[in-house]
Design an enzyme around this catalytic site. Structure first.
Site, PDB file in Angstrom:
ATOM      1  N   ASN A   1      -7.513   4.695   8.569  1.00 15.32           N
ATOM      2  CA  ASN A   1      -6.897   3.522   9.176  1.00 15.32           C
ATOM      3  C   ASN A   1      -6.868   3.559  10.692  1.00 15.32           C
ATOM      4  O   ASN A   1      -6.663   2.532  11.337  1.00 15.32           O
ATOM      5  CB  ASN A   1      -5.469   3.348   8.652  1.00 15.32           C
ATOM      6  CG  ASN A   1      -4.558   4.503   9.041  1.00 15.32           C
ATOM      7  OD1 ASN A   1      -4.927   5.671   8.900  1.00 15.32           O
ATOM      8  ND2 ASN A   1      -3.372   4.198   9.527  1.00 15.32           N
TER       9      ASN A   1
ATOM     10  N   CYS B   1       2.389   1.967  11.524  1.00 16.01           N
ATOM     11  CA  CYS B   1       3.506   2.740  10.975  1.00 16.01           C
ATOM     12  C   CYS B   1       4.010   3.794  11.957  1.00 16.01           C
ATOM     13  O   CYS B   1       5.123   4.301  11.817  1.00 16.01           O
ATOM     14  CB  CYS B   1       3.094   3.402   9.672  1.00 16.01           C
ATOM     15  SG  CYS B   1       2.656   2.215   8.381  1.00 16.01           S
TER      16      CYS B   1
ATOM     17  N   THR C   1      11.343  -7.028 -11.575  1.00 17.26           N
ATOM     18  CA  THR C   1      10.727  -8.330 -11.790  1.00 17.26           C
ATOM     19  C   THR C   1       9.492  -8.472 -10.915  1.00 17.26           C
ATOM     20  O   THR C   1       9.541  -8.252  -9.704  1.00 17.26           O
ATOM     21  CB  THR C   1      11.724  -9.458 -11.470  1.00 17.26           C
ATOM     22  OG1 THR C   1      12.870  -9.319 -12.313  1.00 17.26           O
ATOM     23  CG2 THR C   1      11.092 -10.823 -11.687  1.00 17.26           C
TER      24      THR C   1
ATOM     25  N   GLN D   1      -7.531   0.249   3.739  1.00 10.88           N
ATOM     26  CA  GLN D   1      -8.355  -0.250   4.839  1.00 10.88           C
ATOM     27  C   GLN D   1      -9.756  -0.626   4.371  1.00 10.88           C
ATOM     28  O   GLN D   1     -10.419  -1.475   4.973  1.00 10.88           O
ATOM     29  CB  GLN D   1      -8.446   0.794   5.953  1.00 10.88           C
ATOM     30  CG  GLN D   1      -7.146   1.075   6.667  1.00 10.88           C
ATOM     31  CD  GLN D   1      -6.617  -0.130   7.436  1.00 10.88           C
ATOM     32  OE1 GLN D   1      -7.365  -1.014   7.841  1.00 10.88           O
ATOM     33  NE2 GLN D   1      -5.307  -0.163   7.643  1.00 10.88           N
TER      34      GLN D   1
ATOM     35  N   GLY E   1       0.792  -1.215   0.000  1.00  8.06           N
ATOM     36  CA  GLY E   1       0.000   0.000   0.000  1.00  8.06           C
ATOM     37  C   GLY E   1       0.828   1.269   0.000  1.00  8.06           C
ATOM     38  O   GLY E   1       0.461   2.261  -0.638  1.00  8.06           O
ATOM     39  N   THR E   2       1.946   1.265   0.715  1.00  6.33           N
ATOM     40  CA  THR E   2       2.785   2.464   0.778  1.00  6.33           C
ATOM     41  C   THR E   2       3.320   2.825  -0.607  1.00  6.33           C
ATOM     42  O   THR E   2       3.267   3.988  -1.031  1.00  6.33           O
ATOM     43  CB  THR E   2       3.941   2.266   1.762  1.00  6.33           C
ATOM     44  OG1 THR E   2       3.412   2.252   3.095  1.00  6.33           O
ATOM     45  CG2 THR E   2       4.971   3.389   1.656  1.00  6.33           C
TER      46      THR E   2
END
Length: 390
Positions: A159, A331, A243, A187, A69-70
């Protein structure tokens, strides 16, 4: 031990592990390799991309697989804003970005980067005491002058406090202004409908859905200019080199499909239990206050402040009673600073530091859900012990 920190991360679902395991063993090919093993991998990646797109309401070519997500939020904010500047004809042309002060740090830090490094302008919309954005404020903030608004980034659901934004009204404003809308749906995924939000870009993360960490996706309309963050081999249609995490992509597609299939029933069941839990906490614990919107909230999120306590002390007391939870975003764990989300909602710093967040997961087959009244009593006992100094 009862785990109530699903907003931080979730266990990998058995079905997801089964689906991804072949791509960690015998189906290990690189999707960019031009031989039969690589072509088989490319086919599996294309299938995973189409499955994700179907749930999100985007086209397969709109899906960019990321590390989580970041990265998806960073790519949306930086990529769309810088892409808009480059479309104007020269690098570094300043543009305007709109967000809110309650966003995840991935969005807020990306906006700060755009200000510091590129000289872009950023507007942080105010929120009310429940963490809700007024669409009228958004309409007033959008610019069409020589410093035009390049994009708007707003969290679908917060969140920390679980408030769900009125995304239909938000999307109507951005559509009318012709400005791309990015929704951070990390979320929201699995709890709220994703296919008809009106968003031009949408971020999700696998580990919130029962897939492992290390995989996420940004869905972004192909018509929008998107400057990549990573350069190299040109994977993901030149939007994210490196990749591809094939096993992760299969895991994300599987987890997302399972969550969507179960979403309505799961949200109803978990939401009902969470409402009982909230009511019992407010009845049992003096000076307990629910944060976020009282009704327009994620089904499994309940965040409180307990004035006269330390949130960290309450967390330790709960863990001694077999309940694992958190004070807010993983976080920000370990920070002595009060939550930026709670401060933006007008909560005093000393009260914000008493916050505890409970986030329930999707019901597991054959596993009894926790009794919300029993759980509320454990919380009340932990708070009382902290207040008494026991």
């Amino acid at each position: 031990m009862l785990y109530l920190d699903h907003a931080a991360t979730t266990p990998v679902r058995p079905e997801v592990l089964t689906a991804m395991l072949p791509y960690l063993t015998d189906r290990f090919g690189n999707p960019s390799s031009h031989h039969t093993v690589g072509e088989a991998a490319a086919s599996a990646l294309a299938e995973a991309r189409a499955r994700v797109a179907a749930v999100l309401g985007f086209r397969p070519n709109d899906i960019v697989f990321t590390s989580g997500g970041t990265e998806a939020d960073n790519l949306a904010v930086k990529g769309l804003a810088i892409g808009a500047a480059l479309r104007r004809g020269f690098s570094g042309a300043p543009v305007h970005v709109v967000t809110t002060p309650i966003e995840h740090e991935a969005v807020l830090s990306s906006c700060s980067y755009l200000e510091r490094v590129h000289g872009f302008a950023v507007t942080h919309l105010p929120v009310d005491a429940t963490g809700t954005v007024d669409p009228a404020d958004l309409a007033a903030a959008i610019r069409t002058s020589s410093l035009p608004t390049a994009m708007v980034s707003i969290g679908y659901a917060n969140n920390e406090i679980g408030t769900v934004q009125d995304v239909a009204s938000v999307a109507a404003v951005t559509k009318d202004a012709g400005v791309p809308l990015h929704l951070d749906a990390v979320q929201a995924a699995g709890w709220l409908p994703l296919a008809d939000t009106g968003a031009d870009a949408l971020s999700i993360a696998g580990h919130k859905l029962g897939a492992p960490p290390g995989i996420g996706a940004l869905a972004v309309r192909s018509r929008l200019p998107l400057e990549p963050l990573l350069h190299g081999g040109g994977q993901e249609r030149d939007r994210r080199s490196g990749t591809e995490n094939l096993a992760g992509a299969v895991a994300l597609a599987t987890a997302l499909e399972l969550a969507e299939a179960e979403r309505e029933a799961s949200a109803a069941r978990v939401g009902a239990a969470t409402r009982v839990f909230i009511d019992r906490i407010l009845a049992l614990v003096p000076q307990a206050a629910l944060t976020g919107h009282p009704t327009r909230r994620l089904p499994g999120t309940a965040s409180f402040t307990f004035a006269g306590t330390s949130g960290e002390a309450v967390l330790l007391g709960l863990e001694r009673r077999g309940v694992i939870t958190s004070s807010g975003s993983a976080c920000a764990a370990g920070s002595d600073e009060p939550s930026h989300v709670l401060l933006a909602c007008g909560i005093a710093p000393e009260v914000a530091q008493t916050a505890v967040r409970f986030t329930f997961g999707h019901p597991a087959p054959g596993v009894a859900a926790p009794d919300p009244s029993v759980l509320a009593q454990a919380v009340a006992d932990a708070v009382a012990a902290v207040r008494s100094g026991a």
